[in-house]
Design a protein around this motif. Structure first.
Motif: not given
Lengths: 184, 184
Positions: B27-34, B70-74, B94-101, B77-80
């Motif tokens: 997660a840290a490598e991706e700039g995200l939280q756990l 957390s969902l708001g944050h995701l 809720l669904a994953l975007t291509a980026k999130g997937n 940033n275009g993950f969901i």
DNA sequence: TCAAATCAGTTTCGATTCGATACTATTAAT
DNA sequence: ATTAATAGTATCGAATCGAAACTGATTTGA
């Protein structure tokens, strides 16, 4: 296709989440945070080489600053006590008080994992494999450690520190642990 | 003596910690939280009855307010992405975007659990037992769910919602899951 | 020998999460 | 129609988290 790998990872993820939920629930009942009870539990299983701030931070994967804060809280509230190392005065050993020990034991009993005994060998193998693959410290017990020597029955010596170890000692978890046989 | 229970609980605790460390590192490598990557992973395995704020909060054992943040944050940033339910307008799927997937898949691959395949049946049994004992929701797949009906080959219907389910559907995780046979 | 580097641990700071509570909007129940 | 229940968001204070600066002790090595 990595279908089976994904599946196991998913079950593991779920098991992780579940286990943490139970721990968190228990912690809340005791007025503690999750990390606090994780520390208490760790202190019930670690040996005298592994009962320090630094080691706990490696075990739980959090920074030592963060762990240091939590330890301060636990000490203030009488769950643990510190004692300075005789030889290296930078080091402080951590130990459970009677109160802390009682909380840790109650948690172990409240998180009932009936029928899980059969999992133990597989879990250990899996752990070792994950740790090795990711270059993480072992945190195993002396029984499976290549440094452990047994000159006689119920007599043990750590080949790394050259210290004598008791029967209880060798059952505990050590940060210097390295597996005896390289498991594939 | 609860020695074997303690031991299993300890290994489980260690496995939990280890797994979370790997996830956190990723997660840290991706700039995200756990918690963010935990959500992304969950969205890769849940079905259309289980892809909501409420359900994620139950799955991860955190309050829905916290998960909502957390969902708001995701989403920012275009993950969901969210989509309102056609029937019940309170509900947002809720669904994953291509980026999130892509992030979720990379995580699965980076957390390599070689040799763990053999654990899967035991893990599933253990999970079911823990969930039952603690009155928690099942989060299993249709294959092991008592509501699932199969009128023909590759044809499935959920007895709870009376909806038709595809071959892919029945492989996913559902919050309404209840085990076919009562284990133990 | 003694300065520099290393190490265990703490402190401080800002960002973020977390849980609790209150709130809006929609649906269900009576 | 009113009331209760539900899905989700917003807000607030407390606590954690990681990063970095900071002690004090130990080791290195020139």
């Amino acid at each position: 296709m990595a279908d089976s790998i994904s599946a196991v990872s998913h079950w593991l993820e779920r098991l992780s989440a579940l286990h943490r939920n139970l721990m968190r629930r228990f912690a809340a009942e005791e007025g503690l945070q999750l990390v606090h009870v994780e520390i208490l539990q760790y202190l019930t299983v670690c040996n005298r080489y592994s009962d320090t701030t630094q080691t706990i931070s490696e075990y739980l994967g959090q920074t030592k600053g963060s762990i240091s804060q939590s330890l301060g809280h636990l000490e203030e509230n009488g769950f643990i006590k510190r004692s300075q190392d005789k030889v290296d005065k930078r080091v402080f050993h951590l130990a459970l008080t009677a109160k802390g020990n009682s909380v840790a034991l109650r948690m172990l009993n409240s998180i009932n994992l009936e029928g899980a005994d059969k999992l133990e060998p597989a879990l250990k193998t899996m752990l070792a494999s994950i740790q090795k693959k990711n270059g993480l410290k072992g945190f195993g017990t002396c029984q499976s450690c290549k440094f452990n020597q047994s000159p006689g029955k119920n007599s043990f010596v750590c080949g790394l520190t050259n210290e004598k170890l008791s029967v209880d000692d060798v059952k505990k978890v050590c940060k210097e642990h390295e597996p005896l046989v390289s498991g594939e």
